[in-house]
Design an enzyme around this catalytic site. Sequence first.
Site, PDB file in Angstrom:
ATOM      1  N   ASN A  93       0.866  -1.174   0.000  1.00 26.42           N
ATOM      2  CA  ASN A  93       0.000   0.000   0.000  1.00 26.42           C
ATOM      3  C   ASN A  93       0.903   1.223   0.000  1.00 26.42           C
ATOM      4  O   ASN A  93       1.498   1.559   1.020  1.00 26.42           O
ATOM      5  CB  ASN A  93      -0.902  -0.036   1.244  1.00 26.42           C
ATOM      6  N   LYS A 149       0.160   4.303  -0.295  1.00 23.86           N
ATOM      7  CA  LYS A 149      -0.430   5.539   0.262  1.00 23.86           C
ATOM      8  C   LYS A 149      -0.142   6.703  -0.692  1.00 23.86           C
ATOM      9  O   LYS A 149      -0.081   6.492  -1.895  1.00 23.86           O
ATOM     10  CB  LYS A 149       0.080   5.779   1.690  1.00 23.86           C
ATOM     11  N   GLY A 182       2.463   2.244  10.733  1.00 28.25           N
ATOM     12  CA  GLY A 182       3.445   3.312  10.602  1.00 28.25           C
ATOM     13  C   GLY A 182       4.170   3.663  11.894  1.00 28.25           C
ATOM     14  O   GLY A 182       4.837   4.693  11.971  1.00 28.25           O
ATOM     15  N   SER A 212       3.232  -2.133  10.362  1.00 35.57           N
ATOM     16  CA  SER A 212       4.675  -2.231  10.606  1.00 35.57           C
ATOM     17  C   SER A 212       5.261  -3.596  10.223  1.00 35.57           C
ATOM     18  O   SER A 212       6.169  -4.097  10.885  1.00 35.57           O
ATOM     19  CB  SER A 212       5.010  -1.869  12.062  1.00 35.57           C
TER      20      SER A 212
HETATM   21  P1  PGA Z   1       2.825   0.282   7.589  1.00 37.43           P
HETATM   22  O1  PGA Z   1       1.352   0.557   6.961  1.00 37.43           O
HETATM   23  O2  PGA Z   1       3.279  -1.035   7.010  1.00 37.43           O
HETATM   24  O3  PGA Z   1       3.643   1.444   7.120  1.00 37.43           O
HETATM   25  O4  PGA Z   1       2.645   0.218   9.052  1.00 37.43           O
HETATM   26  C1  PGA Z   1       0.451  -0.496   6.775  1.00 37.43           C
HETATM   27  C2  PGA Z   1      -0.831   0.021   6.185  1.00 37.43           C
HETATM   28  O5  PGA Z   1      -1.260   1.125   6.568  1.00 37.43           O
HETATM   29  O6  PGA Z   1      -1.452  -0.643   5.343  1.00 37.43           O
END
Ligand code: PGA
Length: 256
Positions: A9, A11, A174, A214
């Site tokens: 993802n 974002k 995150g 994470s």
């Molecule tokens: P992250 O995000 O791996 O950066 O924690 C996961 C997500 O929001 O799908």
Amino acid sequence: MRTPLIIGNWKMHKTVAEAVAYVTAFLPRVAQVTDVEIGIAPVFTALSSVATAAKGSTLRVLAQDVATEGPTGAFTGEVAAEMLREVGCYGVIVGHSERRRYYGETDAIVAAKVRRTLDAQLLPVACVGETLDEREAGTALTVVERQLRAIAGTLTPDEAPRIVLAYEPVWAIGTGRAATPEVAQAMHRHLRATWEECFDAPAAAALRILYGGSVTADNIAAFTSLPDVDGALVGGASLAPDGFAQLIQRSQVASA
Ligand code: PGA
């Protein structure tokens, strides 16, 4: 058997040029991976170019959001599921906690988006997850079950196999603070049991539930080796092609 699925993802990251360069670098690095389904979810503006770059490969392209309405209409700023399919999308991430939190997406909105995604013959990857406050208050299971039942309520029994779930505890996204394998397994098991109540045992056994929050190349194996975890939704660790390819390879070692 449930084929593991790992989705990056992205974002709000990467220009069209950066996204295409990523795909060009990434595809050869995962060419030998056959037993994991792989997806990436770029921003809307890069979907078409990324789908073109991924053509001929098994890489799935997903959108990060979709309109509740469609296939057309007076909804300024929105993109309908059919339009996502037209540019080569395979699925849509629906109800991500950032959408729920920053853009006010309720369970009803998430359910409507799942509905629209299915109506356009795309795969919804529907996200659920509790906040830190909810976990500390001891309500994680009930909150996540409520989110899940809202999604299940939009589906006919025939449609139950056409959806993927992602459990993403908000406090793990995150933050570098992934859920422990015990927490993830307990929640995934609860989600599968709830799915069985909503549908039946074969539907629950077939449901793919991804863990997100994470996930890195260093901890992926701890998740994919769990009995009720069927892959991952990966944010930060999916942004570099080398790192994401390594993460995928390590997930495979765990499930082999
Ligand atoms: P992250 O995000 O791996 O950066 O924690 C996961 C997500 O929001 O799908």
